[in-house]
Design an enzyme around this catalytic site. Structure first.
Site, PDB file in Angstrom:
ATOM      1  CG  ASP A 251      -2.016  -0.911   1.186  1.00 62.09           C
ATOM      2  OD1 ASP A 251      -2.252  -1.430   0.095  1.00 62.09           O
ATOM      3  OD2 ASP A 251      -2.666  -1.108   2.215  1.00 62.09           O
ATOM      4  CE  LYS A 273      -7.192   0.107   0.100  1.00 61.64           C
ATOM      5  NZ  LYS A 273      -6.839  -1.117   0.785  1.00 61.64           N
ATOM      6  CG  MET A 386      -8.064   7.158   7.248  1.00 58.54           C
ATOM      7  SD  MET A 386      -9.098   5.769   6.771  1.00 58.54           S
ATOM      8  CE  MET A 386      -9.469   5.008   8.345  1.00 58.54           C
TER       9      MET A 386
HETATM   10  N1  SAH Z   1      -3.611   0.046   9.410  1.00 58.28           N
HETATM   11  C1  SAH Z   1      -3.080   1.354   9.671  1.00 58.28           C
HETATM   12  C2  SAH Z   1      -4.100   2.446   9.471  1.00 58.28           C
HETATM   13  C3  SAH Z   1      -4.599   2.562   8.070  1.00 58.28           C
HETATM   14  S1  SAH Z   1      -5.764   3.870   7.873  1.00 58.28           S
HETATM   15  C4  SAH Z   1      -2.521   1.400  11.087  1.00 58.28           C
HETATM   16  O1  SAH Z   1      -2.745   0.475  11.880  1.00 58.28           O
HETATM   17  O2  SAH Z   1      -1.831   2.368  11.399  1.00 58.28           O
HETATM   18  C5  SAH Z   1      -4.750   5.161   7.298  1.00 58.28           C
HETATM   19  C6  SAH Z   1      -4.584   6.221   8.349  1.00 58.28           C
HETATM   20  O3  SAH Z   1      -3.616   5.819   9.314  1.00 58.28           O
HETATM   21  C7  SAH Z   1      -4.041   7.522   7.820  1.00 58.28           C
HETATM   22  O4  SAH Z   1      -5.062   8.293   7.256  1.00 58.28           O
HETATM   23  C8  SAH Z   1      -3.521   8.153   9.077  1.00 58.28           C
HETATM   24  O5  SAH Z   1      -4.553   8.695   9.847  1.00 58.28           O
HETATM   25  C9  SAH Z   1      -2.987   6.966   9.835  1.00 58.28           C
HETATM   26  N2  SAH Z   1      -1.524   6.808   9.675  1.00 58.28           N
HETATM   27  C10 SAH Z   1      -0.874   5.744   9.191  1.00 58.28           C
HETATM   28  N3  SAH Z   1       0.450   5.937   9.230  1.00 58.28           N
HETATM   29  C11 SAH Z   1       0.653   7.151   9.768  1.00 58.28           C
HETATM   30  C12 SAH Z   1       1.809   7.916  10.079  1.00 58.28           C
HETATM   31  N4  SAH Z   1       3.051   7.453   9.842  1.00 58.28           N
HETATM   32  N5  SAH Z   1       1.633   9.132  10.630  1.00 58.28           N
HETATM   33  C13 SAH Z   1       0.397   9.614  10.874  1.00 58.28           C
HETATM   34  N6  SAH Z   1      -0.721   8.939  10.598  1.00 58.28           N
HETATM   35  C14 SAH Z   1      -0.609   7.714  10.058  1.00 58.28           C
END
Ligand code: SAH
Length: 487
Positions: A251, A273, A386
């Site tokens: 992704d 994604k 998100m």
């Molecule tokens: N499965 C992932 C989340 C996926 S949804 C997890 O467990 O982290 C995608 C959202 O995750 C993004 O919109 C953001 O809000 C958050 N996100 C993922 N990586 C991030 C990062 N390095 N810094 C800030 N937000 C992050």
């Protein structure tokens, strides 16, 4: 000076350790591991040595000074006395009579050196620096320890039990080699690593009994959480699977340095994604995983954060179950945990927050689909994934449902990466703060009193000087690298 590494069979053979202090105790344990009978000679015996004798057979103690005839009939000798003179004498006598000798902390006097050893049942990895630096050997051992799954011992024992049967089933050496490669790098080994020993043995038995079907390779899907960005936050299992995959489907959220750590010759498939950038729709991804596994490939489905937290991991696994495709799931550090920790914001705190809620800020039709009353409760931390687009709505609704407008709120951008940035405000000010700063995805919003601790507890300051100019802007880096992998 190069040494010849050997694995010596010492089962029930007599060996001598001179000296019974803390070092002597370690040497006795080292020899006992190989099943040697250990004779210990020392005028004083440490607690460590006495404890070992109480616990194990095969150790004989002589509480007295060393005598020349102690070395008679010994397979090898270790001089670990605290007296350099005694050690030198032991070494001289051993060399004169051709008995291999190791003198602790005196490489010149040794005829053999003792490596640092990693034990996994019958599997042993020995590391030697030829006496140059025992600390370096131990450092390397630590690294390898974490890289070699603890279940390698179980795997070796299982394989050992079937060696003869496989010899009968596959006559050609080449066929046999291929068979074992498939076992040791495929689903059977993975079952062992997952602790499913009975199933692993069952599959191995079936594969040996039916060599024809065994040659039809079976693929598998690894659904792996890659964490929020910093490659150091990968789990050991994630790293191992990344390095044995034939193909990776990843992704946008998986950071480029992590993709670079996937096996170099694995095929790379970008699955997109981002709202505007659905390279492959979800249904297509599910079907692709099944198709690749059916082709016999080890398919790495790599996802940002944790696959089961806003990761649609459940849907992908459901399809694999429906289609009868083997899989395993590896959790990852989720964005909330990674971003909060790297920002010095504890998600719970005895004084401020007794609960923590992860919620999606991707609001389908404005404000209707979240339980704002529940989210507005005091004494809890709310983490919005998100939430960038919806930041105005989020702050407005929380206030409207009773959360104080002065409740601290943080927006964390590209958490745990070199571009990690934290904006701190409250429910009132956060939307304007976001507008006046050039905020870039991915971002996470944390709401709650715990955010006020950031000022005191912040520790992660990604240094500009650590970042190469070409990658200073992580956003460009993400864009650039994904394009590179796509092409
Ligand atoms: N499965 C992932 C989340 C996926 S949804 C997890 O467990 O982290 C995608 C959202 O995750 C993004 O919109 C953001 O809000 C958050 N996100 C993922 N990586 C991030 C990062 N390095 N810094 C800030 N937000 C992050």
């Amino acid at each position: 000076m190069n040494y010849l590494p050997l694995c010596l069979k010492l089962d029930d053979k007599p060996c001598l350790v001179v000296g019974a202090g803390a070092v002597g105790a370690r040497k006795i344990a080292y020899l006992r591991h190989s099943g040697a009978r250990v004779v210990v000679v020392a005028p004083t015996l440490s607690e460590d040595v006495l404890a070992q004798v109480a616990d194990a057979d095969g150790i004989t103690l002589h509480q007295r000074a060393f005598r020349e005839r102690d070395i008679t009939g010994k397979q090898l000798v270790i001089a670990a006395s605290s007296s350099p003179d005694v050690n030198a004498e032991v070494a001289r006598l051993c060399r004169a009579s051709g008995v291999p000798v190791n003198v602790v902390d005196d490489t010149d006097a040794c005829t053999f050196v003792v490596p640092a050893v990693i034990h996994r049942g019958p599997v042993q990895v020995a590391i030697s620096t030829g006496g140059a630096s025992p600390v370096l050997a131990r450092t390397l051992k630590m690294r390898l320890e974490s890289y070699i799954p603890s279940a390698y011992g179980d795997l070796a024992s299982l394989v050992q039990r079937y060696r003869q049967a496989v010899k009968h089933a596959f006559h050609a050496v080449r066929e046999r080699k291929h068979f074992w490669e498939r076992v040791l790098e495929g689903p059977i080994a993975e079952l062992v690593f997952a602790g499913r020993l009975t199933e692993a043995e069952h599959s191995l038995k079936a594969a040996v009994a039916n060599p024809q079907s065994a040659s039809q390779e079976q693929g598998e899907v690894y659904l792996v959480g890659a964490g929020p960005g910093d490659p150091d936050l990968l789990t050991l299992r994630a790293l191992r699977l990344m390095q044995q995959a034939d193909v990776v489907v990843y992704d946008r959220l998986v950071s480029p340095p992590i993709i670079d750590m996937v096996r170099a010759n694995a095929q790379r498939i970008y699955a997109g994604k981002k709202k505007s950038d659905h390279a492959i729709p979800q249904g297509g991804i599910n079907a692709l995983l099944v198709q690749l596994a059916r082709e016999g490939k080890r398919v790495l489905r790599l996802k940002g954060g944790d696959p089961f937290i806003f990761g649609r991991g459940g849907e992908e696994i459901q399809t694999l179950i429906d289609e009868g495709v083997a899989f395993q799931i590896v959790p990852g550090v989720t964005a909330a945990s990674g971003c909060a920790t790297y920002s010095g914001i504890p998600l719970t705190h005895r004084d401020h927050s007794q609960a923590c809620i992860f919620v999606t800020g991707h609001l389908k039709d404005g404000t209707s689909d979240l339980n704002w009353d529940m989210l507005a409760n005091e004494q809890q931390t709310v983490v919005f994934y998100m939430g960038l687009q919806g930041v105005d709505v989020i702050c407005r609704e929380l206030i409207a449902h009773g959360r104080k407008a002065t409740t601290p709120a943080a927006l964390i951008q590209q958490g745990t990466t070199p571009s990690h940035r934290v904006l701190i405000g409250d429910l009132n000010s956060l939307p304007a703060l976001v507008r006046s700063n050039d905020v870039r995805a991915p971002t996470l919003i944390i709401v709650g009193e715990v955010v006020s601790l950031h000022e005191k507890l912040k520790w992660f300051r990604p240094g500009e000087e650590l970042i190469a100019p070409a990658v200073r802007d992580m956003h460009d880096y993400f864009e650039h690298s994904h394009k590179r992998h796509k092409s």
